[in-house]
Design an enzyme around this catalytic site. Structure first.
Site, mmCIF file in Angstrom:
data_model
loop_
_atom_site.group_PDB
_atom_site.id
_atom_site.type_symbol
_atom_site.label_atom_id
_atom_site.label_comp_id
_atom_site.label_asym_id
_atom_site.label_seq_id
_atom_site.Cartn_x
_atom_site.Cartn_y
_atom_site.Cartn_z
ATOM 1 N N HIS A 136 25.887 45.043 69.535
ATOM 2 C CA HIS A 136 26.460 46.295 68.988
ATOM 3 C C HIS A 136 26.881 46.129 67.525
ATOM 4 C CE1 HIS A 136 26.441 48.127 72.898
ATOM 5 N NE2 HIS A 136 27.321 47.271 73.418
ATOM 6 N N ASP A 173 20.513 44.134 78.384
ATOM 7 C CA ASP A 173 21.923 44.477 78.615
ATOM 8 C C ASP A 173 22.001 45.935 79.119
ATOM 9 O OD1 ASP A 173 24.807 43.317 77.450
ATOM 10 O OD2 ASP A 173 24.736 45.517 77.505
ATOM 11 N N HIS A 175 23.988 48.110 78.135
ATOM 12 C CA HIS A 175 24.309 48.974 77.004
ATOM 13 C C HIS A 175 23.191 48.963 75.959
ATOM 14 C CE1 HIS A 175 28.287 47.597 78.634
ATOM 15 N NE2 HIS A 175 28.503 48.893 78.578
ATOM 16 N N ASP A 254 25.307 42.492 82.394
ATOM 17 C CA ASP A 254 26.140 43.588 82.891
ATOM 18 C C ASP A 254 25.298 44.713 83.498
ATOM 19 O OD1 ASP A 254 25.143 44.161 80.402
ATOM 20 O OD2 ASP A 254 27.067 44.672 79.479
HETATM 21 ZN ZN LIG Z 1 26.696 45.302 77.633
#
Ligand SMILES: [Zn+2]
Length: 317
Positions: A136, A173, A175, A254
């Site tokens: 990120h 991931d 995200h 995750d």
């Molecule tokens: Zn993540």
């Protein structure tokens, strides 16, 4: 013969963002313990990373941002000496303690050292057990538990400092890797393939439709078999056509069904399958060269089992 490196640094454990924060030092312990009890650790070439040179961090991040982060870190040390708070908050989820800056340098340094070793032919591939995670982290700012974009920095380094012409980034991931995407869209020598839960964090970061991205947003509760089909149909043909000379992985666990920070339905066997498919591409086009870096994964048990499944395939044991 395959030789898989395992890169980490003790400073990566010293960064912490307060009691109860899911991105905690125990994540690294969980992986280490699993490697120990399964004996898998014995099959790996263990190496301690060095902190990254600031010039290498600046392949991705602006000089001003790196200096600002260092300034926050130094300021925090003086504040603590004067009896002030132990953390500086960057966003509601992300904060610095006195060790964060050094930990972030070591995390990126691990990715760079792994890249050097794999490109030297000294190792076939490598896993970096590092934190803070990176995908990120944007050019100008930290967010979502991330400070320096470890994978993007290593990928840029392979292009700029080792003279590679094409590198691929795979992000599994839960995200969306918005920081990595920001780097990739500006550089046609990179291809990024990913899936992620959507709508989900980071919501307000637009998904680019650039030609060198294969973004697969999927709804909550998508299962591993559905993800595998998407990967087979969308990632693999693009990776094959791109012929990357090296593959970097943003290994976020995750997306496991037991991880409460996301709602996707992957299990250990799915991570093993994905790793096999990436290895196939790497074997055909990249002399097997893969550097995988830990991103998310917050349920300590499923994190450890999934990382084991992933590393087991990398190491061929
Ligand atoms: Zn993540």
């Amino acid at each position: 013969m395959t030789m898989t490196g395992y890169f980490t640094h003790p400073d990566c454990r010293k960064h912490e963002m307060g009691p109860g924060h899911p991105e905690c030092p125990e994540r690294l312990d969980a992986i280490e313990d699993r490697l120990l009890v399964t004996g898998l650790g014995l099959a790996l070439e263990r190496r301690e990373a060095l902190p990254a040179a600031v010039a290498d961090i600046e392949l991705v991040h602006s000089r001003m941002y790196v200096a600002a982060l260092r300034g926050l870190s130094d300021g925090l040390k003086s504040e603590i000496d004067a009896g002030g708070p132990s953390h500086v908050q960057i966003d509601p989820d992300t904060s610095l303690n006195v060790s964060t800056f050094d930990a972030a340098l070591c995390a990126a340094g691990a990715a760079l050292a792994a890249t050097d070793a794999v490109l030297a032919g000294d190792l076939t591939n490598a896993f970096c057990a590092i934190r803070p995670p990176g995908h990120h982290a944007c050019r100008e700012h930290a967010m979502g538990f991330c400070f320096f974009n470890n994978v993007a920095i290593a990928a840029k380094y392979a292009l700029e400092c080792h003279g590679l012409k094409r590198v691929a980034i795979v992000d599994f991931d839960v995200h969306h890797g918005n920081g990595t995407e920001e780097v990739v869209v500006a550089d046609p020598r990179m291809l990024m393939v990913s899936f992620y839960q959507y709508p989900f964090y980071p919501l307000d970061h637009a998904h680019s439709s650039a030609g060198n991205l294969v973004n697969l947003p999927v709804p909550a509760y998508t299962k591993g078999m559905e993800i595998r089909e998407l990967i087979e149909n969308a990632w693999i043909p693009r990776l094959e056509a791109f012929r990357p000379e090296m593959i970097f992985i943003s290994a976020g666990f995750d997306s496991h069904r037991e991880d409460d920070l996301g709602q996707l339905g992957l299990v250990e066997q799915d991570y093993a399958w994905i790793t096999h498919r990436i290895k196939d591409v790497a074997r055909r086009h990249a002399k097997g060269r893969i550097v995988s870096c830990l991103e998310g994964g917050y349920n300590l048990s499923s994190l450890a089992r999934s990382a084991e499944a992933h590393i087991r395939v990398l190491a061929d044991v």
